[in-house]
Design a protein around this motif. Structure first.
Motif, PDB file in Angstrom:
ATOM      1  N   ASN A  25      13.187  44.229  12.779  1.00 41.13           N
ATOM      2  CA  ASN A  25      11.951  43.529  12.430  1.00 41.13           C
ATOM      3  C   ASN A  25      11.086  43.297  13.670  1.00 41.13           C
ATOM      4  O   ASN A  25       9.867  43.490  13.648  1.00 41.13           O
ATOM      5  CB  ASN A  25      12.288  42.201  11.761  1.00 41.13           C
ATOM      6  CG  ASN A  25      11.074  41.556  11.118  1.00 41.13           C
ATOM      7  OD1 ASN A  25       9.989  42.124  11.103  1.00 41.13           O
ATOM      8  ND2 ASN A  25      11.255  40.359  10.602  1.00 41.13           N
ATOM      9  N   TRP A  72       3.688  47.797  16.039  1.00 37.07           N
ATOM     10  CA  TRP A  72       2.334  47.582  15.530  1.00 37.07           C
ATOM     11  C   TRP A  72       1.400  47.149  16.655  1.00 37.07           C
ATOM     12  O   TRP A  72       0.261  47.638  16.750  1.00 37.07           O
ATOM     13  CB  TRP A  72       2.358  46.520  14.429  1.00 37.07           C
ATOM     14  CG  TRP A  72       0.996  46.178  13.913  1.00 37.07           C
ATOM     15  CD1 TRP A  72       0.297  46.835  12.948  1.00 37.07           C
ATOM     16  CD2 TRP A  72       0.146  45.110  14.372  1.00 37.07           C
ATOM     17  NE1 TRP A  72      -0.934  46.242  12.768  1.00 37.07           N
ATOM     18  CE2 TRP A  72      -1.052  45.175  13.628  1.00 37.07           C
ATOM     19  CE3 TRP A  72       0.295  44.114  15.320  1.00 37.07           C
ATOM     20  CZ2 TRP A  72      -2.093  44.278  13.817  1.00 37.07           C
ATOM     21  CZ3 TRP A  72      -0.747  43.215  15.515  1.00 37.07           C
ATOM     22  CH2 TRP A  72      -1.922  43.293  14.767  1.00 37.07           C
ATOM     23  N   LEU A  79       7.797  57.605  12.759  1.00 40.80           N
ATOM     24  CA  LEU A  79       6.944  56.447  12.489  1.00 40.80           C
ATOM     25  C   LEU A  79       5.473  56.762  12.695  1.00 40.80           C
ATOM     26  O   LEU A  79       4.623  56.366  11.901  1.00 40.80           O
ATOM     27  CB  LEU A  79       7.378  55.276  13.370  1.00 40.80           C
ATOM     28  CG  LEU A  79       8.673  54.582  12.944  1.00 40.80           C
ATOM     29  CD1 LEU A  79       9.226  53.714  14.065  1.00 40.80           C
ATOM     30  CD2 LEU A  79       8.448  53.746  11.694  1.00 40.80           C
ATOM     31  N   PHE A 137       3.231  44.822   8.632  1.00 34.45           N
ATOM     32  CA  PHE A 137       3.850  46.123   8.847  1.00 34.45           C
ATOM     33  C   PHE A 137       5.358  46.054   8.613  1.00 34.45           C
ATOM     34  O   PHE A 137       5.951  46.942   7.990  1.00 34.45           O
ATOM     35  CB  PHE A 137       3.551  46.606  10.263  1.00 34.45           C
ATOM     36  CG  PHE A 137       4.187  47.926  10.616  1.00 34.45           C
ATOM     37  CD1 PHE A 137       4.018  49.032   9.801  1.00 34.45           C
ATOM     38  CD2 PHE A 137       4.956  48.050  11.765  1.00 34.45           C
ATOM     39  CE1 PHE A 137       4.604  50.252  10.117  1.00 34.45           C
ATOM     40  CE2 PHE A 137       5.543  49.261  12.094  1.00 34.45           C
ATOM     41  CZ  PHE A 137       5.367  50.362  11.266  1.00 34.45           C
ATOM     42  N   GLY A 138       5.997  44.981   9.091  1.00 28.46           N
ATOM     43  CA  GLY A 138       7.425  44.800   8.846  1.00 28.46           C
ATOM     44  C   GLY A 138       7.736  44.637   7.366  1.00 28.46           C
ATOM     45  O   GLY A 138       8.745  45.148   6.868  1.00 28.46           O
ATOM     46  N   GLY A 179       1.577  42.494  12.590  1.00 29.10           N
ATOM     47  CA  GLY A 179       2.904  43.065  12.691  1.00 29.10           C
ATOM     48  C   GLY A 179       3.820  42.612  11.573  1.00 29.10           C
ATOM     49  O   GLY A 179       4.707  43.355  11.139  1.00 29.10           O
ATOM     50  N   ARG A 239      12.824  53.039   7.575  1.00 28.27           N
ATOM     51  CA  ARG A 239      13.597  51.809   7.750  1.00 28.27           C
ATOM     52  C   ARG A 239      14.979  52.117   8.311  1.00 28.27           C
ATOM     53  O   ARG A 239      15.495  51.379   9.164  1.00 28.27           O
ATOM     54  CB  ARG A 239      13.710  51.072   6.418  1.00 28.27           C
ATOM     55  CG  ARG A 239      14.426  49.731   6.524  1.00 28.27           C
ATOM     56  CD  ARG A 239      14.418  48.972   5.221  1.00 28.27           C
ATOM     57  NE  ARG A 239      15.032  49.710   4.135  1.00 28.27           N
ATOM     58  CZ  ARG A 239      14.366  50.314   3.172  1.00 28.27           C
ATOM     59  NH1 ARG A 239      13.039  50.274   3.162  1.00 28.27           N
ATOM     60  NH2 ARG A 239      14.982  50.971   2.206  1.00 28.27           N
ATOM     61  N   LEU A 255      14.725  52.664  12.014  1.00 29.70           N
ATOM     62  CA  LEU A 255      14.554  51.394  12.724  1.00 29.70           C
ATOM     63  C   LEU A 255      15.887  50.658  12.860  1.00 29.70           C
ATOM     64  O   LEU A 255      16.207  50.129  13.933  1.00 29.70           O
ATOM     65  CB  LEU A 255      13.547  50.515  11.978  1.00 29.70           C
ATOM     66  CG  LEU A 255      12.070  50.633  12.350  1.00 29.70           C
ATOM     67  CD1 LEU A 255      11.252  49.651  11.529  1.00 29.70           C
ATOM     68  CD2 LEU A 255      11.849  50.392  13.829  1.00 29.70           C
ATOM     69  N   ASN A 260      11.112  45.098  16.406  1.00 27.25           N
ATOM     70  CA  ASN A 260      10.588  46.391  16.839  1.00 27.25           C
ATOM     71  C   ASN A 260       9.402  46.825  15.994  1.00 27.25           C
ATOM     72  O   ASN A 260       8.471  47.461  16.501  1.00 27.25           O
ATOM     73  CB  ASN A 260      11.688  47.450  16.779  1.00 27.25           C
ATOM     74  CG  ASN A 260      12.495  47.513  18.058  1.00 27.25           C
ATOM     75  OD1 ASN A 260      12.107  46.950  19.077  1.00 27.25           O
ATOM     76  ND2 ASN A 260      13.624  48.185  18.012  1.00 27.25           N
ATOM     77  N   ALA A 261       9.434  46.511  14.697  1.00 29.41           N
ATOM     78  CA  ALA A 261       8.294  46.837  13.842  1.00 29.41           C
ATOM     79  C   ALA A 261       7.043  46.094  14.311  1.00 29.41           C
ATOM     80  O   ALA A 261       5.949  46.677  14.381  1.00 29.41           O
ATOM     81  CB  ALA A 261       8.615  46.482  12.387  1.00 29.41           C
ATOM     82  N   ARG A 262       7.191  44.839  14.672  1.00 26.97           N
ATOM     83  CA  ARG A 262       6.036  44.060  15.144  1.00 26.97           C
ATOM     84  C   ARG A 262       5.571  44.546  16.511  1.00 26.97           C
ATOM     85  O   ARG A 262       4.361  44.637  16.775  1.00 26.97           O
ATOM     86  CB  ARG A 262       6.412  42.576  15.204  1.00 26.97           C
ATOM     87  CG  ARG A 262       6.813  41.998  13.857  1.00 26.97           C
ATOM     88  CD  ARG A 262       7.070  40.513  13.945  1.00 26.97           C
ATOM     89  NE  ARG A 262       7.481  39.961  12.664  1.00 26.97           N
ATOM     90  CZ  ARG A 262       7.129  38.765  12.226  1.00 26.97           C
ATOM     91  NH1 ARG A 262       6.359  37.987  12.954  1.00 26.97           N
ATOM     92  NH2 ARG A 262       7.547  38.322  11.062  1.00 26.97           N
ATOM     93  N   LEU A 303       7.703  47.978   5.673  1.00 27.43           N
ATOM     94  CA  LEU A 303       8.915  48.737   5.930  1.00 27.43           C
ATOM     95  C   LEU A 303      10.140  48.146   5.229  1.00 27.43           C
ATOM     96  O   LEU A 303      11.185  48.785   5.173  1.00 27.43           O
ATOM     97  CB  LEU A 303       9.190  48.802   7.438  1.00 27.43           C
ATOM     98  CG  LEU A 303       8.257  49.701   8.248  1.00 27.43           C
ATOM     99  CD1 LEU A 303       8.508  49.516   9.731  1.00 27.43           C
ATOM    100  CD2 LEU A 303       8.432  51.162   7.864  1.00 27.43           C
TER     101      LEU A 303
END
Length: 375
Positions: free
Chosen positions: A328, A335, A238, A254-255, A251, A285, A288, A330-332, A258
């Motif tokens: 989702n 960020w 990442l 960013f999600g 965030g 993805r 994640l 974790n992506a936020r 992805l």
């Protein structure tokens, strides 16, 4: 500056290929100035004649980052555009795709003020991502090798459990066992395949050591690895694949980049959400989602706000939807950790900002108003 007409070039669209590179250049008013094909060695020489700060737009492909670094070193402004953002600007539509129309569409797409561009990766970023690509190739090759071994054994009536560990534990004994139906040739084939399997395992371990070394030497990857459900492999991929997280405004964006946000078919104030979009990088993805699965399966062993929320969500909607929701989240979180350059705190509880209240004029006491009137 165009050598033939003397018109100053303001923007260039480039359709990259291995040997032939198509160019479509326009002036400040958008009028076409140059539309021709160059060989690789001729293209860069032509670009050196462009004015400083000239926009050179390309589709984000395998060699685009290399050309972007070279053009930036010459004082030009490279802009990389995802291919699916270019397609709507091809005037000839889907049936008129060729190098010239693609270059014109890239040039037109680069002129849009709302267009989103891909940041040019550094050599270090591309080096780390090449490590991950080689590792994925080795993993697929290892899976194919194991399946080949199973296929050969099945033809001789030897069937074992699906786990590679089960097969590895008995394979050497099966090859040496003279009581089974394996022929001499089949034993030699299985022996060679088993050696290839062990060799692939060693290559995989080398890749894992290199990934761990990258995480330990990179402060951003080290912070990302501490997020629940990310791990060393996800943190390395990442941070190298995204690079600058500040390119995303939030965030949520960013999600969405992805592809872990739901599709929408909303209209007239009615919100209709569907499955996740699966846009963006498939590999990032996948990491994640896989990391989220590990977090879901071990949520009951931890006592932090995220794990408690995850356990409740799993009981309500099932573990598959919970995995996507965790990916989702974790992506936020990632960020926020990357943009604020702060460590991950598993016990952090986010507080939504209160809505701004409208200013109100103070209301006078009715008794004082009556007294003032009497006076």
């Amino acid at each position: 500056m165009n050598e033939t007409t003397g018109v100053r070039i303001a923007r260039v669209g480039v359709d990259l290929a291995k040997q032939v590179i198509q160019v479509h250049a326009v002036d400040a008013s958008g009028r076409r100035v140059v539309a021709r094909a160059f060989k690789r060695e001729q293209f860069f020489a032509w670009c050196t004649q462009l004015p400083a700060g000239c926009v050179v737009a390309m589709e984000a492909c395998s060699s685009a980052h290399h050309w972007g670094r070279k053009l930036r070193a010459q004082g030009l402004e490279p802009r990389l555009i995802a291919a699916h953002f270019v397609t709507p600007y091809r005037m000839e539509g889907k049936g008129g795709k060729n190098d010239a129309t693609d270059a014109a569409a890239i040039c037109e797409a680069a002129s849009r003020p709302s267009m989103r561009f891909v940041p040019v990766k550094t050599c270090e970023q591309q080096g780390v991502m090449s490590l991950h690509r080689v590792r994925e190739g080795l993993k697929e090759e290892r899976t194919a090798c194991i399946n080949q071994i199973r296929g050969v054994l099945t033809e001789f009536g030897l069937v074992f459990g699906k786990s590679p560990k089960v097969l590895r534990a008995v394979l050497a004994d099966i090859i040496e066992d003279a009581s089974n139906e394996l022929s001499t040739t089949a034993r030699l084939v299985l022996q060679r395949a088993f050696e290839h399997w062990r060799e692939l395992d060693e290559h995989m371990r080398w890749c894992d050591r290199q990934v761990g070394q990258h995480v330990r030497s990179n402060p951003a990857a080290k912070r990302a690895a501490k997020v629940i459900g990310i791990g060393e492999l996800g943190a390395s991929a990442l941070t190298a694949g995204v690079g600058d997280f500040t390119q995303f405004k939030s965030g949520h964006q960013f999600g969405a980049w992805l592809g872990v946000v739901p599709r929408q078919a909303s209209s007239g104030g009615t919100i209709r959400l569907g499955r996740i979009t699966k846009r963006g990088d498939d590999y990032l993805r996948t990491l994640l989602i896989q990391g989220a699965k590990a977090a879901v399966m071990s949520a009951d062993k931890r006592d932090d706000p995220i794990s408690r929320w995850l356990a409740q969500l799993t009981a309500r909607v099932g573990w598959q939807k919970a995995c996507v929701a965790m990916a989702n989240k974790n992506a936020r979180i990632l960020w926020a950790v990357m943009t604020r350059e702060d460590g991950f705190d598993s016990k952090h509880v986010s507080i939504k900002p209160q809505a701004k209240q409208p200013d109100r004029q103070p209301v006078a006491d009715p008794a004082s108003i009556s007294a003032a009137c009497v006076a």
